[in-house]
Design a protein around this motif. Structure first.
Motif, mmCIF file in Angstrom:
data_model
loop_
_atom_site.group_PDB
_atom_site.id
_atom_site.type_symbol
_atom_site.label_atom_id
_atom_site.label_comp_id
_atom_site.label_asym_id
_atom_site.label_seq_id
_atom_site.Cartn_x
_atom_site.Cartn_y
_atom_site.Cartn_z
ATOM 1 N N LEU A 49 -11.993 -7.698 9.840
ATOM 2 C CA LEU A 49 -11.644 -7.199 11.173
ATOM 3 C C LEU A 49 -11.373 -8.369 12.115
ATOM 4 C CD1 LEU A 49 -14.311 -4.363 11.571
ATOM 5 C CD2 LEU A 49 -11.934 -4.141 10.843
ATOM 6 N N ARG A 50 -10.175 -8.407 12.639
ATOM 7 C CA ARG A 50 -9.807 -9.431 13.611
ATOM 8 C C ARG A 50 -9.406 -8.816 14.956
ATOM 9 N NH1 ARG A 50 -11.985 -11.587 10.289
ATOM 10 N NH2 ARG A 50 -11.536 -13.511 9.139
ATOM 11 N N THR A 51 -8.799 -7.638 14.891
ATOM 12 C CA THR A 51 -8.401 -6.916 16.109
ATOM 13 C C THR A 51 -8.761 -5.447 15.946
ATOM 14 O OG1 THR A 51 -6.534 -8.420 16.472
ATOM 15 C CG2 THR A 51 -6.507 -6.326 17.658
ATOM 16 N N VAL A 52 -9.455 -4.911 16.948
ATOM 17 C CA VAL A 52 -9.886 -3.510 16.905
ATOM 18 C C VAL A 52 -9.388 -2.806 18.157
ATOM 19 C CG1 VAL A 52 -11.860 -1.942 16.885
ATOM 20 C CG2 VAL A 52 -11.928 -4.055 15.536
ATOM 21 N N LEU A 53 -8.635 -1.720 17.969
ATOM 22 C CA LEU A 53 -8.205 -0.874 19.085
ATOM 23 C C LEU A 53 -9.263 0.183 19.337
ATOM 24 C CD1 LEU A 53 -4.415 -0.118 18.371
ATOM 25 C CD2 LEU A 53 -5.383 -1.909 19.800
ATOM 26 N N VAL A 54 -9.485 0.486 20.605
ATOM 27 C CA VAL A 54 -10.416 1.533 21.018
ATOM 28 C C VAL A 54 -9.697 2.372 22.063
ATOM 29 C CG1 VAL A 54 -12.699 2.032 21.960
ATOM 30 C CG2 VAL A 54 -12.323 -0.103 20.704
ATOM 31 N N SER A 55 -9.869 3.689 22.047
ATOM 32 C CA SER A 55 -9.203 4.495 23.080
ATOM 33 C C SER A 55 -10.122 5.552 23.656
ATOM 34 C CB SER A 55 -7.934 5.168 22.523
ATOM 35 O OG SER A 55 -8.260 6.257 21.688
ATOM 36 N N ARG A 56 -9.952 5.758 24.936
ATOM 37 C CA ARG A 56 -10.532 6.888 25.667
ATOM 38 C C ARG A 56 -9.646 7.060 26.889
ATOM 39 N NH1 ARG A 56 -14.683 11.108 25.309
ATOM 40 N NH2 ARG A 56 -13.896 12.298 27.070
ATOM 41 N N PHE A 57 -8.957 8.199 26.988
ATOM 42 C CA PHE A 57 -7.987 8.396 28.064
ATOM 43 C C PHE A 57 -8.576 9.116 29.279
ATOM 44 C CE2 PHE A 57 -5.185 7.821 24.349
ATOM 45 C CZ PHE A 57 -4.344 6.840 24.840
ATOM 46 N N SER A 58 -9.553 9.952 29.089
ATOM 47 C CA SER A 58 -10.155 10.678 30.213
ATOM 48 C C SER A 58 -11.515 11.191 29.745
ATOM 49 C CB SER A 58 -9.248 11.819 30.666
ATOM 50 O OG SER A 58 -9.145 12.806 29.641
ATOM 51 N N ALA A 59 -12.318 11.726 30.657
ATOM 52 C CA ALA A 59 -12.153 11.688 32.112
ATOM 53 C C ALA A 59 -12.708 10.366 32.639
ATOM 54 C CB ALA A 59 -12.894 12.858 32.735
ATOM 55 N N LEU A 60 -12.601 10.165 33.940
ATOM 56 C CA LEU A 60 -13.007 8.906 34.543
ATOM 57 C C LEU A 60 -14.439 8.525 34.176
ATOM 58 C CD1 LEU A 60 -12.447 6.552 36.433
ATOM 59 C CD2 LEU A 60 -12.992 8.027 38.370
ATOM 60 N N GLY A 61 -15.359 9.481 34.273
ATOM 61 C CA GLY A 61 -16.752 9.190 33.945
ATOM 62 C C GLY A 61 -16.945 8.819 32.488
ATOM 63 N N ASP A 62 -16.211 9.493 31.599
ATOM 64 C CA ASP A 62 -16.318 9.201 30.174
ATOM 65 C C ASP A 62 -15.782 7.810 29.860
ATOM 66 O OD1 ASP A 62 -17.317 11.804 29.098
ATOM 67 O OD2 ASP A 62 -15.491 12.537 30.030
ATOM 68 N N VAL A 63 -14.729 7.407 30.559
ATOM 69 C CA VAL A 63 -14.200 6.055 30.370
ATOM 70 C C VAL A 63 -15.217 5.031 30.880
ATOM 71 C CG1 VAL A 63 -12.345 4.442 30.974
ATOM 72 C CG2 VAL A 63 -11.804 6.839 30.469
ATOM 73 N N ALA A 64 -15.843 5.318 32.029
ATOM 74 C CA ALA A 64 -16.872 4.410 32.552
ATOM 75 C C ALA A 64 -18.020 4.259 31.564
ATOM 76 C CB ALA A 64 -17.388 4.928 33.892
ATOM 77 N N MET A 65 -18.318 5.322 30.826
ATOM 78 C CA MET A 65 -19.422 5.278 29.864
ATOM 79 C C MET A 65 -19.106 4.391 28.664
ATOM 80 S SD MET A 65 -20.782 9.225 29.900
ATOM 81 C CE MET A 65 -22.273 8.932 28.966
ATOM 82 N N THR A 66 -17.835 4.046 28.452
ATOM 83 C CA THR A 66 -17.499 3.144 27.342
ATOM 84 C C THR A 66 -17.849 1.695 27.649
ATOM 85 O OG1 THR A 66 -15.213 2.615 28.060
ATOM 86 C CG2 THR A 66 -15.525 4.636 26.755
ATOM 87 N N ILE A 67 -17.968 1.361 28.933
ATOM 88 C CA ILE A 67 -18.093 -0.049 29.316
ATOM 89 C C ILE A 67 -19.338 -0.724 28.737
ATOM 90 C CG2 ILE A 67 -18.510 -1.549 31.313
ATOM 91 C CD1 ILE A 67 -16.352 -0.009 32.799
ATOM 92 N N PRO A 68 -20.545 -0.124 28.819
ATOM 93 C CA PRO A 68 -21.690 -0.800 28.203
ATOM 94 C C PRO A 68 -21.501 -1.071 26.713
ATOM 95 C CG PRO A 68 -22.432 0.935 29.676
ATOM 96 C CD PRO A 68 -20.947 1.093 29.553
ATOM 97 N N LEU A 69 -20.821 -0.145 26.018
ATOM 98 C CA LEU A 69 -20.600 -0.329 24.582
ATOM 99 C C LEU A 69 -19.557 -1.405 24.313
ATOM 100 C CD1 LEU A 69 -22.061 1.363 22.378
ATOM 101 C CD2 LEU A 69 -22.126 2.414 24.635
ATOM 102 N N LEU A 70 -18.437 -1.341 25.030
ATOM 103 C CA LEU A 70 -17.356 -2.298 24.803
ATOM 104 C C LEU A 70 -17.791 -3.728 25.125
ATOM 105 C CD1 LEU A 70 -14.207 -0.424 26.134
ATOM 106 C CD2 LEU A 70 -14.484 -1.397 23.853
ATOM 107 N N TYR A 71 -18.439 -3.894 26.272
ATOM 108 C CA TYR A 71 -18.864 -5.239 26.661
ATOM 109 C C TYR A 71 -19.898 -5.778 25.675
ATOM 110 C CZ TYR A 71 -16.463 -4.853 31.213
ATOM 111 O OH TYR A 71 -15.514 -4.726 32.207
ATOM 112 N N SER A 72 -20.776 -4.901 25.184
ATOM 113 C CA SER A 72 -21.763 -5.324 24.193
ATOM 114 C C SER A 72 -21.093 -5.680 22.875
ATOM 115 C CB SER A 72 -22.795 -4.204 23.972
ATOM 116 O OG SER A 72 -23.535 -3.947 25.154
ATOM 117 N N ALA A 73 -20.088 -4.887 22.470
ATOM 118 C CA ALA A 73 -19.363 -5.174 21.234
ATOM 119 C C ALA A 73 -18.688 -6.540 21.313
ATOM 120 C CB ALA A 73 -18.328 -4.083 20.968
ATOM 121 N N CYS A 74 -18.116 -6.832 22.470
ATOM 122 C CA CYS A 74 -17.449 -8.125 22.648
ATOM 123 C C CYS A 74 -18.436 -9.280 22.526
ATOM 124 C CB CYS A 74 -16.758 -8.168 24.007
ATOM 125 S SG CYS A 74 -15.295 -7.108 24.117
ATOM 126 N N GLU A 75 -19.658 -9.084 23.001
ATOM 127 C CA GLU A 75 -20.659 -10.140 22.900
ATOM 128 C C GLU A 75 -21.173 -10.278 21.471
ATOM 129 O OE1 GLU A 75 -24.974 -11.404 24.845
ATOM 130 O OE2 GLU A 75 -23.592 -10.118 25.978
#
Length: 380
Positions: free
Chosen positions: A15-41
């Motif tokens: 794995l070198r590049t991973v796409l992730v998607s969530r288009f809506s709703a606003l709150g559900d997209v906000a809920m991805t941030i703790p996971l995405l930022y942690s994954a990046c770390e």
């Protein structure tokens, strides 16, 4: 498992590049941030590409260096089956992804998964637990058991693709951090004074079953305004919400309406991070406030946090609700009240809400006094 071991696992999987998607709703997209930022770390050598709606790109402030956020317009430029096929092709050509994590699992992303697989991309999807949520919200014979939190469901999707995560996220501005004051200056030129409290109120939501009656909320605003040492910021959208907020601004000296102003995510999130407390519905603003680390008090009506949508690290004691056998009647609050009276919301008194806000501020006062005492002892 240590981050180095996880990276070795990811490396073994190629794995070198991973796409992730969530288009809506606003709150559900906000809920991805703790996971995405942690994954990046956890995986600094993997590039993550978050695919979401154009208007949500700005939400990802202070993002890690190995996270790119893109906002294709799937309602216009990439509309329909042909548009999704073209989007998949362009994403594959530009990023050459090794895997695609679908955190939405709706028709649009089902199509995107199918086209990604045609390009040889490994795909996984979120398990939304729809059957359990139906059992929780049905009118009779409810199964009142808390469901897996949506963030945990996101985490499971990462695990399916071979990326177990340590959740290292500590807020958009770090542990106990706040956004730069210059970012929120377009909203207000004020700097919070030591004897002043800043309170955010987001009294609106997408559906009636999640909105505390506006007349009752005005009583809350009126009571807090009478304290005299608070600045109240009202969050909302254009139209009706803006009319209500500006009406309160004209009647109560401490109120400033932000409704319909469109300052943008960087400015509003920075301001929210400086609030002493945010009062919201079960809405996107609850999630936005939570990920800034601001204490968040939320009002729950037709919905219930058992469905898995409570704010990040939000305390159960900060979720105001009444125990009714009909609750929850809906996952999203979009069903009409079969009782016809929305007792779930009307039974929460303004006095209850005001008392809760006062309790939070009393705790904040204790913290401030402790800090002042420590500085005094240290001669600062």
């Amino acid at each position: 498992m240590a981050a180095t071991n996880k990276w070795a696992l990811a490396n073994d999987l190629g794995l070198r590049t991973v796409l992730v998607s969530r288009f809506s709703a606003l709150g559900d997209v906000a809920m991805t941030i703790p996971l995405l930022y942690s994954a990046c770390e956890c995986y600094p050598d993997i590039k993550f590409v978050m695919v979401t709606r154009p208007k949500m790109v700005g939400m990802f402030v202070n993002k890690p260096a190995n996270l790119e956020v893109v906002g294709p317009d799937v309602k216009r430029e990439y509309k329909g089956i042909g548009g999704i096929r073209r989007l998949a092709k362009e994403l594959c050509e530009k990023y050459k992804p090794d895997a695609y994590i679908d955190l939405h699992d709706v028709l649009r992303t089902k199509l995107l998964r199918a086209f990604m697989r045609m390009h040889g991309v490994k795909t996984v999807k979120i398990n939304k637990g729809r059957a359990h949520k139906r059992a929780l919200t049905r009118r009779s014979n409810k199964v009142m058991l808390p469901q897996i939190n949506t963030r945990q469901r996101y985490r499971e999707a990462f695990f399916k693709v071979g990326l177990p995560l340590d959740i290292s996220f500590q807020g958009l501005y770090g542990a106990n951090g706040q956004g730069p004051e210059e970012l929120y200056k377009p909203i207000t030129p004020l700097t919070k004074q030591p004897d002043q409290y800043w309170i955010g109120i987001a009294p609106f939501a997408a559906h009636t079953g999640k909105i505390y009656p506006i007349a009752k909320m005005e009583e809350v605003v009126k009571a807090i305004d009478s304290w005299g040492n608070c600045k109240i910021f009202i969050f909302g959208a254009e139209g009706y919400e803006q009319e209500v907020a500006e009406g309160w601004q004209s009647r109560y000296p401490s109120v400033q309406s932000l409704a319909g102003k469109k300052y943008g995510f960087p400015a509003e999130l920075s301001l929210i991070s400086h609030l002493d407390v945010m009062l919201t519905m079960d809405s996107a603003n609850m999630h936005l406030a939570a990920i800034t680390g601001t204490r968040t008090v939320s009002i729950w009506g037709a919905t219930h946090f058992y469905c898995g949508f409570k704010g990040w690290h939000q305390l159960e004691e900060d979720m105001l609700q009444v125990p009714l056998s009909c609750r929850p009647c809906s996952v999203y609050g979009d069903k009409k009240c079969y009782r016809g009276d929305y007792l779930c919301l009307n039974a929460i008194t303004p006095e209850t809400v005001v008392h809760k806000i006062d309790d939070v501020l009393k705790n904040e006062r204790r913290i401030r006094h402790t800090q002042l005492d420590q500085r005094a002892r240290q001669g600062v």
